[in-house]
Write a protein that holds these residues in place. Structure first.
Motif, short mmCIF file in Angstrom:
data_model
loop_
_atom_site.label_atom_id
_atom_site.label_comp_id
_atom_site.label_asym_id
_atom_site.label_seq_id
_atom_site.Cartn_x
_atom_site.Cartn_y
_atom_site.Cartn_z
N UNK A 32 -30.74 -14.96 57.89
CA UNK A 32 -29.72 -14.39 57.00
C UNK A 32 -29.67 -15.17 55.70
N UNK A 33 -29.75 -16.49 55.78
CA UNK A 33 -29.74 -17.31 54.57
C UNK A 33 -30.95 -17.02 53.70
N UNK A 34 -32.11 -16.86 54.31
CA UNK A 34 -33.33 -16.55 53.56
C UNK A 34 -33.23 -15.19 52.89
N UNK A 35 -32.65 -14.22 53.57
CA UNK A 35 -32.51 -12.88 52.99
C UNK A 35 -31.57 -12.93 51.79
N UNK A 36 -30.44 -13.61 51.92
CA UNK A 36 -29.49 -13.69 50.81
C UNK A 36 -30.08 -14.47 49.63
N UNK A 37 -30.80 -15.54 49.91
CA UNK A 37 -31.39 -16.31 48.82
C UNK A 37 -32.50 -15.51 48.13
N UNK A 38 -33.26 -14.72 48.88
CA UNK A 38 -34.28 -13.87 48.28
C UNK A 38 -33.65 -12.80 47.40
N UNK A 39 -32.54 -12.24 47.84
CA UNK A 39 -31.83 -11.25 47.03
C UNK A 39 -31.28 -11.88 45.75
N UNK A 40 -30.79 -13.09 45.84
CA UNK A 40 -30.24 -13.77 44.66
C UNK A 40 -31.34 -14.08 43.65
#
Length: 48
Positions: A8-16
């Motif tokens: 989840x952290x990787x997905x949010x950081x990729x989106x950012x």
């Protein structure tokens, strides 16, 4: 559980990171050669 939080952290950081790109195609800075810069400086001195 840690794996899910990591994903989840990787997905949010990729989106950012992907949302911070400049897709406008124009640069914010105007590139001046030394002659143009000197002319602009002379114009501002004459105004003062």
């Amino acid at each position: 559980m840690k794996t899910i939080l990591l994903l989840v952290t990787l997905v949010f950081s990729a989106m950012a990171v992907s949302s911070c790109t400049n897709d406008e195609g124009e640069t914010e800075f105007e590139h001046l050669n030394p002659d143009e810069e000197q002319q602009m400086a002379l114009k501002t001195e004459q105004k003062n």
